[in-house]
Design an enzyme around this catalytic site. Structure first.
Site, PDB file in Angstrom:
ATOM      1  N   HIS A 201       0.848  -1.193   0.000  1.00  0.00           N
ATOM      2  CA  HIS A 201       0.000   0.000   0.000  1.00  0.00           C
ATOM      3  C   HIS A 201       0.887   1.247   0.000  1.00  0.00           C
ATOM      4  O   HIS A 201       2.029   1.203   0.468  1.00  0.00           O
ATOM      5  CB  HIS A 201      -0.888  -0.064   1.252  1.00  0.00           C
ATOM      6  N   VAL A 203       1.326   3.780   1.850  1.00  0.00           N
ATOM      7  CA  VAL A 203       1.990   4.243   3.073  1.00  0.00           C
ATOM      8  C   VAL A 203       3.091   3.296   3.529  1.00  0.00           C
ATOM      9  O   VAL A 203       3.820   3.599   4.471  1.00  0.00           O
ATOM     10  CB  VAL A 203       0.985   4.447   4.238  1.00  0.00           C
ATOM     11  N   LYS A 204       3.240   2.146   2.855  1.00  0.00           N
ATOM     12  CA  LYS A 204       4.259   1.182   3.237  1.00  0.00           C
ATOM     13  C   LYS A 204       5.611   1.576   2.632  1.00  0.00           C
ATOM     14  O   LYS A 204       5.707   2.459   1.774  1.00  0.00           O
ATOM     15  CB  LYS A 204       3.857  -0.220   2.793  1.00  0.00           C
ATOM     16  N   THR A 205       6.674   0.888   3.041  1.00  0.00           N
ATOM     17  CA  THR A 205       8.022   1.229   2.588  1.00  0.00           C
ATOM     18  C   THR A 205       8.149   1.100   1.072  1.00  0.00           C
ATOM     19  O   THR A 205       8.812   1.905   0.413  1.00  0.00           O
ATOM     20  CB  THR A 205       9.052   0.334   3.301  1.00  0.00           C
TER      21      THR A 205
END
Length: 412
Positions: A201, A203-205
């Protein structure tokens, strides 16, 4: 109460993707090519994920929730079979068990880290053994915030109890756990887990828009997961059961033929998503290092707010690639509610979030399992607040957030 100064820069969300020109070029190349759905970019992304995690197999899918659901389906849970899930996690970890037909046994968490560790797992197993219900089949530990739970210890307890371990690493791509020999290993390597679930997603790294994956070292599980993500279809000739339908009179395979030995889902991922994911994977070490550096700066900049504010407890079992930067705040001691803190930070151009409302408190699960007493999860939830953290942030952004929080709490 002092008035917070208006925003001194662009709005800082609690998390966001970092998309660079080479990422855009990679997606554009797919759009100009022949494949949009499942094609060569998917296979290339899976190979890159295997390289990063040191796992034998990677199965890319639509999102992190799909990954967890596929893992739960692959366990062949029968109605009443129970799976231990920590309550401090996103809804999807528990929901995957229910969607596959199993029952959830909620475990408590460490009040200062939010992680389910061996004491909480052991307590959950003890309570489950004393309660009516079906057999315990699996445990789904969560590597919360990017910190790894003590995977070797959890795996040892799970094996002792005959449980399959599937770890939820939606927050933890690029994180490393400490193995029994003292060396660190990449989360998702398959050495201690039957399957590991990831999310990509924004917002993930690593961002793919939406996207997920499972890693495993089990050849049979990998094949099963590949089939389940695509309707349960089988196109391999050696696996076909109805030979009279599958082959022509001369013995050649009918080119249109496929079989469905079990029901699956359309959880496939596209070449568009995987082109972005593959480009981003090349930056995993850089992004993870930047997140660690920013988290360290937050720790230094906020140290003066102790004991009212402190970082979550650091796990000795982990080298975290931080997904989020959560704090523990004594809101009562500060004389201000969490909602008010969030509102005043927002007025200063700073986003924040709460990770998470314990899942056992959700109406669906309260109706199903009653009111559970999980004091560690409750204590963690009541104090936690996540501040902005993403690879595109600068040191000055961290300093701005820290100064704003100090002012909101009356310590500026």
């Amino acid at each position: 109460m002092r008035k917070i100064a208006p925003s001194q820069g662009p709005f800082l969300p609690y998390g966001r993707q970092l998309i660079e020109e080479d990422d855009i070029a990679a997606v554009t190349a797919v759009l100009r090519g022949d494949w949009l759905t499942t094609g060569p970019a998917v296979a290339a992304f899976e190979r890159a994920l295997c390289e990063a995690t040191e796992a034998r197999h990677a199965i890319a899918c639509a999102n992190g929730t799909a990954a967890l659901h596929l893992a739960a389906l692959a366990l062949d849970l029968a109605p009443g079979d129970r799976v231990v899930v920590p309550s401090v996690t996103f809804l999807a970890t528990a929901n995957a068990v229910r969607l596959a037909g199993g029952e959830v046994v909620f475990a408590d968490c460490d009040a200062d880290s939010g992680l389910m560790e061996v004491p909480q797992l052991a307590e959950a197993l003890e309570h489950a053994a004393a309660a009516p219900g079906g057999p315990l089949k699996a445990v789904f530990p969560v590597h919360l915030t990017g910190q790894c739970a003590d995977l070797p210890a959890l795996a040892a307890l799970a094996a002792e109890q005959g449980l399959t371990l599937v770890d939820d690493a939606a927050h933890a791509i690029g994180s490393r756990y400490r193995a029994a020999d003292g060396n660190t290993k990449p989360i998702g390597d398959g050495r201690l887990s039957a399957m590991t679930a990831f999310s990509f997603h924004p917002v993930k790294t690593i961002a793919m828009g939406e996207g997920g994956a499972l890693t495993t070292n089990d050849d049979n599980l990998a094949l099963r997961l590949q089939r389940l993500r695509s309707h349960g279809m089988v196109r391999e000739e050696r696996e076909w059961q109805h030979r009279d339908l599958a082959f022509d009179a001369d013995g050649s395979a009918n080119p249109w033929y496929y079989e469905m030995p079990e029901v699956g889902l359309n959880y496939r991922v596209t070449d568009i998503q995987c082109a972005l994911g593959l480009s981003q994977m090349k930056k995993l070490k850089r992004f993870a290092a930047q997140r660690r550096r920013l988290a360290d700066r937050y720790d230094r900049q906020l140290a003066g707010l102790a004991p009212l504010v402190r970082p979550i407890a650091r796990s000795a079992s982990s080298e975290a690639a931080w997904h989020i930067y959560p704090l523990l705040i004594d809101f009562a001691g500060a004389g201000i509610s969490r909602a008010r803190v969030m509102a005043r930070l927002k007025a200063a151009g700073i986003g924040s979030q709460v990770h998470y409302i314990p899942v056992h408190m959700q109406p669906y699960y309260r109706r199903r399992y009653g009111d559970l007493d999980l004091p560690g999860a409750q204590a963690y939830y009541e104090r936690t607040l996540s501040l902005p953290l993403f690879a595109g942030m600068e040191d000055s952004d961290v300093d701005r957030v820290a100064a704003a929080l100090a002012e909101v709490l009356g310590r500026g």
